[in-house]
Design a protein around this motif. Structure first.
Motif, PDB file in Angstrom:
ATOM      1  N   SER A 135       0.818  -1.315  -0.079  1.00  0.00           N
ATOM      2  CA  SER A 135       0.000  -0.078   0.218  1.00  0.00           C
ATOM      3  C   SER A 135       1.178   1.311  -0.050  1.00  0.00           C
ATOM      4  N   GLY A 136       2.221   1.206   0.393  1.00  0.00           N
ATOM      5  CA  GLY A 136       3.001   2.325   0.451  1.00  0.00           C
ATOM      6  C   GLY A 136       2.630   3.203   1.599  1.00  0.00           C
ATOM      7  N   THR A 137       1.954   2.687   2.639  1.00  0.00           N
ATOM      8  CA  THR A 137       1.415   3.171   3.877  1.00  0.00           C
ATOM      9  C   THR A 137       2.380   2.482   4.953  1.00  0.00           C
ATOM     10  N   ASP A 138       2.833   3.565   6.090  1.00  0.00           N
ATOM     11  CA  ASP A 138       3.458   2.958   7.038  1.00  0.00           C
ATOM     12  C   ASP A 138       2.463   2.501   8.049  1.00  0.00           C
ATOM     13  N   VAL A 139       1.878   1.306   8.126  1.00  0.00           N
ATOM     14  CA  VAL A 139       0.939   0.817   9.023  1.00  0.00           C
ATOM     15  C   VAL A 139       1.318   0.234  10.167  1.00  0.00           C
ATOM     16  N   TRP A 140       0.870   0.922  11.339  1.00  0.00           N
ATOM     17  CA  TRP A 140       1.254   0.329  12.584  1.00  0.00           C
ATOM     18  C   TRP A 140      -0.128  -0.307  13.323  1.00  0.00           C
ATOM     19  N   VAL A 141      -0.086  -1.192  14.143  1.00  0.00           N
ATOM     20  CA  VAL A 141      -1.278  -1.609  14.782  1.00  0.00           C
ATOM     21  C   VAL A 141      -1.022  -1.612  16.201  1.00  0.00           C
ATOM     22  N   MET A 142      -2.235  -1.271  16.959  1.00  0.00           N
ATOM     23  CA  MET A 142      -2.199  -1.329  18.500  1.00  0.00           C
ATOM     24  C   MET A 142      -3.331  -2.130  19.121  1.00  0.00           C
ATOM     25  N   ALA A 143      -2.982  -2.462  20.262  1.00  0.00           N
ATOM     26  CA  ALA A 143      -4.088  -3.175  21.106  1.00  0.00           C
ATOM     27  C   ALA A 143      -4.552  -2.339  22.129  1.00  0.00           C
ATOM     28  N   PRO A 144      -6.093  -2.126  22.274  1.00  0.00           N
ATOM     29  CA  PRO A 144      -6.609  -1.506  23.455  1.00  0.00           C
ATOM     30  C   PRO A 144      -6.708  -2.364  24.601  1.00  0.00           C
ATOM     31  N   MET A 145      -6.748  -1.525  25.702  1.00  0.00           N
ATOM     32  CA  MET A 145      -6.768  -2.152  27.063  1.00  0.00           C
ATOM     33  C   MET A 145      -5.832  -3.220  27.497  1.00  0.00           C
ATOM     34  N   ALA A 190       3.279  -8.277  24.951  1.00  0.00           N
ATOM     35  CA  ALA A 190       4.266  -9.286  23.997  1.00  0.00           C
ATOM     36  C   ALA A 190       3.591 -10.206  23.324  1.00  0.00           C
ATOM     37  N   ALA A 191       2.410 -10.801  23.838  1.00  0.00           N
ATOM     38  CA  ALA A 191       1.529 -11.889  23.195  1.00  0.00           C
ATOM     39  C   ALA A 191       0.925 -11.081  21.763  1.00  0.00           C
ATOM     40  N   PHE A 192       0.607  -9.985  21.972  1.00  0.00           N
ATOM     41  CA  PHE A 192      -0.147  -9.104  21.070  1.00  0.00           C
ATOM     42  C   PHE A 192       0.932  -8.782  19.959  1.00  0.00           C
ATOM     43  N   ALA A 193       2.097  -8.284  20.371  1.00  0.00           N
ATOM     44  CA  ALA A 193       3.112  -7.833  19.422  1.00  0.00           C
ATOM     45  C   ALA A 193       3.674  -9.199  18.564  1.00  0.00           C
ATOM     46  N   ALA A 194       3.773 -10.129  19.222  1.00  0.00           N
ATOM     47  CA  ALA A 194       4.188 -11.540  18.400  1.00  0.00           C
ATOM     48  C   ALA A 194       3.158 -12.224  17.558  1.00  0.00           C
ATOM     49  N   GLN A 195       2.012 -11.926  17.917  1.00  0.00           N
ATOM     50  CA  GLN A 195       0.721 -12.262  16.866  1.00  0.00           C
ATOM     51  C   GLN A 195       0.796 -11.366  15.648  1.00  0.00           C
ATOM     52  N   ALA A 196       0.875 -10.094  16.091  1.00  0.00           N
ATOM     53  CA  ALA A 196       1.086  -9.049  14.913  1.00  0.00           C
ATOM     54  C   ALA A 196       2.149  -9.392  13.833  1.00  0.00           C
ATOM     55  N   HIS A 197       3.363  -9.565  14.552  1.00  0.00           N
ATOM     56  CA  HIS A 197       4.556  -9.635  13.739  1.00  0.00           C
ATOM     57  C   HIS A 197       4.302 -11.139  13.038  1.00  0.00           C
ATOM     58  N   SER A 198       3.699 -11.970  13.611  1.00  0.00           N
ATOM     59  CA  SER A 198       3.791 -13.306  12.548  1.00  0.00           C
ATOM     60  C   SER A 198       2.541 -13.092  11.523  1.00  0.00           C
ATOM     61  N   HIS A 199       1.769 -12.234  11.454  1.00  0.00           N
ATOM     62  CA  HIS A 199       0.955 -11.972  10.243  1.00  0.00           C
ATOM     63  C   HIS A 199       1.874 -10.896   9.395  1.00  0.00           C
ATOM     64  N   GLY A 200       2.883 -10.392   9.953  1.00  0.00           N
ATOM     65  CA  GLY A 200       3.752  -9.556   8.612  1.00  0.00           C
ATOM     66  C   GLY A 200       3.313  -8.156   9.167  1.00  0.00           C
ATOM     67  N   VAL A 201       2.804  -7.902  10.167  1.00  0.00           N
ATOM     68  CA  VAL A 201       2.800  -6.171  10.702  1.00  0.00           C
ATOM     69  C   VAL A 201       3.745  -6.140  11.352  1.00  0.00           C
ATOM     70  N   PRO A 202       4.842  -5.267  10.803  1.00  0.00           N
ATOM     71  CA  PRO A 202       6.059  -5.041  11.774  1.00  0.00           C
ATOM     72  C   PRO A 202       6.278  -4.619  12.806  1.00  0.00           C
ATOM     73  N   VAL A 203       5.076  -3.307  12.957  1.00  0.00           N
ATOM     74  CA  VAL A 203       5.160  -2.452  14.185  1.00  0.00           C
ATOM     75  C   VAL A 203       3.951  -2.579  14.994  1.00  0.00           C
ATOM     76  N   ALA A 236       9.075  -2.378  26.683  1.00  0.00           N
ATOM     77  CA  ALA A 236      10.087  -3.421  26.171  1.00  0.00           C
ATOM     78  C   ALA A 236       9.586  -4.494  25.621  1.00  0.00           C
ATOM     79  N   ALA A 237       8.258  -5.001  25.802  1.00  0.00           N
ATOM     80  CA  ALA A 237       7.463  -6.094  25.339  1.00  0.00           C
ATOM     81  C   ALA A 237       7.064  -5.797  23.865  1.00  0.00           C
ATOM     82  N   CYS A 238       6.829  -4.422  23.548  1.00  0.00           N
ATOM     83  CA  CYS A 238       6.204  -4.121  22.079  1.00  0.00           C
ATOM     84  C   CYS A 238       7.046  -3.014  21.383  1.00  0.00           C
ATOM     85  N   ASP A 239       6.533  -2.538  20.433  1.00  0.00           N
ATOM     86  CA  ASP A 239       7.184  -1.592  19.578  1.00  0.00           C
ATOM     87  C   ASP A 239       7.054   0.001  20.010  1.00  0.00           C
TER      88      ASP A 239
END
Lengths: 90, 556
Positions: B378-388, B396-409, B428-431
């Protein structure tokens, strides 16, 4: 009396815009059309409030019924409308 | 200040100055139980039918003068008013000897209860039905139409509080400003006035005494209403505002302090009427993309492909910029039919936000997959974040799951005090970290976000809240993780200085708040922001902190 079973195709169910389009189409028919969900009493298809209260969801089956001149044609038109994903249209 | 004019204090939620006569939002009509019919049953049935038809005509006329979602809402309401089954029921009740107004009210209430019982989307339609009922009944009783007065001159709208239904037909060409007696900084009034760019003051108890037609001046930045202001005062304030507007247009581009320290200015995004207009805003991207709207009003989760299409549209509109996607934040005030536990005694403390994935892991997995697919190419710098997020382990679990799907941040929202207190471990556990100040205030002060009476506790200037923000920002700096703020706090230009002083690296807000925040930053150095932050932290309460910072930061 004509009767047809139809599965709701709209992704949001028979709510919002799809329900409004359906009710408008029912009101244009020359015969009075009724709509029911399995196990419920049939309601007037021209009544938006009754149609909303049916709470017919995507993938659920409804029964259309009508009696009189042009009933088959009316049901065919309405059934086609219910089967399509009305919300996907602009 | 003119000594003869009275000043009423409230909470400023949308900046700007306006002056004009006040008009009250008309309350819904009350139908006397024992109202006797004026004519015979046939006559009552006829005038009841005519009043409902006239209400439908009126809704249709207003619908055709508008475009977009407001027009659709009104057209849908007109259709309900013309419902033949409803019409028959009204005629039947009037035929039994009830007065027209009573028959209309009763028939509408019967249908309303049916819809309200279904909950969710249906309950919203029940609110529409209440609105139509009140209009038809007001017509029959000869009392003013409920809602925003329909006048041909501009006025300051006063109300106890405003609901979304009240504001559907609020015309910014006729409403100069909004003042409500109740409500807090996160009330619906605050959100709607900001999006319309109208000055607004909420929680202003003093307005109750104002009679229709009284001239007031509303200062939405200061949070005050001045009754019978002297012309000289109005002119002076308007002059100051004009000078400010000129200053606002003088700065543009990426946010920076006066000494050049970059602070990303981002926007909050939800379901947009016109993505093109929002994307044209002078912002470096989206700091909070709310995805709930894809899931609301549905019986089951949208498919991965459905989600991918929706996300792609947004990523495309913001190509070349950053978009932070918040994963599904269901529960509490945003219940979803297919996930929210119906029997939770305390939904705000229940299974909501990221916690939903404990019960429905597939939901988050599907969403991350859709985001990754939409982001790819997409040419967009896509980040994801988890609420609550509450613990470092969850982050850490959320970051690992996102990374495993190919969302780097992948980051964690800091909305729960526990996460703020452990910010170093969470960072320290996420980005990255993103502070959701509205919920953080609610949980820190044990005060419901919707409770207007507790607005002072929910004030984002409260030192205890600032302390948690400082902890979070410190943790981010120490671990080299960006820390953003995406709550209401970020849109307050004064508080933005304090946040930057703590070390917050990005601020996300409504597009209308960007110019004020950008200007405030451009007028203060990082050292000044740090000094202001220290002052706010030492203040005894939110109000005092704001006042101290306002005085200390004042420039031209």
């Amino acid at each position: 009396m004509a009767q047809r079973n139809v599965v709701i195709g709209s992704s949001v169910g028979l709510h919002a815009r799809p329900a409004a389009l359906f009710v408008q189409a029912a009101a244009r028919q020359p015969v009075k059309v009724r709509i029911a969900k399995a196990g419920s009493d049939p309601v007037d298809a021209r009544s938006i409030l009754s149609v909303l209260a049916l709470d017919a969801r995507n993938g659920e089956e409804v029964v259309l019924s009508a009696e009189g001149e042009g009933d088959e044609k009316a049901l065919a038109e309405l059934a086609e409308l219910l089967q399509s994903d009305l919300d996907a249209q602009p | 200040m003119n000594s003869t004019s009275t000043q009423l204090a409230g909470i400023g939620v949308s900046p700007g100055i306006a002056s004009g006569p006040v008009e009250w939002l008309a309350p819904p009509p009350v139908v006397p139980h024992d109202l006797a019919p004026a004519g015979d049953p046939e006559a009552e049935a006829r005038i009841a039918g005519e009043a409902v038809a006239a209400t439908a005509d009126d809704l249709e006329a207003r619908s055709s003068s508008l475009v977009g979602p407001s027009a659709d809402v009104l057209a849908a309401q007109a259709m309900m008013a013309r419902d033949p089954v409803l019409g028959d029921r009204i005629a039947e009740l009037a035929g039994e000897g009830l007065a027209a107004a009573v028959a209309v009210a009763m028939a509408f209430d019967e249908f309303r209860e049916q819809l309200a019982a279904a909950g969710g989307y249906m309950a919203e339609r029940a609110a529409d039905l209440a609105d139509i009922r009140n209009r038809a009944v007001a017509r029959l009783l000869g009392v003013p139409m409920p809602g925003v007065p329909d006048l041909d001159y501009p006025f300051v709208l006063l109300a106890g509080d405003l609901s979304p239904a009240d504001t559907v037909n609020l015309d910014p060409a006729h409403v100069l400003a909004i003042v409500t007696e109740h409500g807090g900084p996160t009330s619906h009034t605050a959100i709607i006035s900001k999006s319309l760019g109208l000055p607004a003051v909420v929680g202003c108890a003093g307005v109750r005494a104002l009679a229709t037609g009284t001239i007031v001046m509303v200062d939405g930045a200061e949070g005050v209403v001045i009754v019978d202001p002297a012309a000289a005062l109005v002119n002076e304030r308007l002059g100051r505002l004009a000078a400010r507007r000129a200053a606002l247009t003088g700065v543009s581009g990426p946010g920076r302090t006066s000494d050049g320290m970059p602070v990303q200015l981002l926007i909050n995004l939800g379901r947009e009427r016109d993505l093109g207009v929002v994307a044209a805003a002078d912002a470096e991207g989206v700091g909070l993309y709310r995805t709930e709207f894809l899931f609301l009003e549905r019986h089951d989760a949208p498919t991965v492909e459905e989600q991918r299409v929706a996300y792609s549209e947004v990523f495309h509109a913001f190509a070349g910029r950053k978009v932070v996607v918040r994963t599904l934040d269901a529960g509490a005030d945003k219940p979803l039919r297919f996930v929210t536990q119906p029997d939770e005694p305390n939904p705000a403390l229940g299974v909501r936000g990221l916690r939903t994935s404990r019960l429905f892991p597939d939901l988050l997995d599907g969403q991350l997959r859709a985001i990754a697919r939409a982001a790819s190419g997409s040419g967009t710098d896509v980040w994801v974040m988890a609420p609550m997020v509450s613990t470092a382990g969850e982050a850490a679990a959320f970051a690992a799951q996102a990374h495993s799907h190919g969302v780097p941040v992948a980051g964690a929202m800091i909305e729960v005090p526990a996460a703020a207190l452990q910010a170093s471990a969470v960072a320290a556990a996420c980005d990255f970290l993103s502070l959701g100040t509205n919920d953080l205030a609610q949980y820190t002060f044990a005060a419901d976000r919707m409770a207007g009476e507790l607005a002072d506790l929910l004030d984002p200037w409260q030192p205890a809240l600032l302390e948690l923000i400082r902890l979070t920002a410190d943790a981010g700096r120490a671990s080299g993780r960006p820390v953003g703020v995406c709550g209401e706090a970020a849109s307050d230009p004064l508080l933005a200085l304090v946040l930057v002083g703590f070390g917050v690296t990005s601020l996300s807000m409504a597009t209308t708040s960007l110019p004020e925040v950008r200007l405030a930053l451009s007028q203060h150095s990082l050292a000044e922001c740090q000094a202001l932050a220290a002052m706010a932290l030492r203040a005894p309460d939110g109000k005092a902190g704001r006042e101290t910072v306002r005085t200390a930061s004042a420039k031209v």
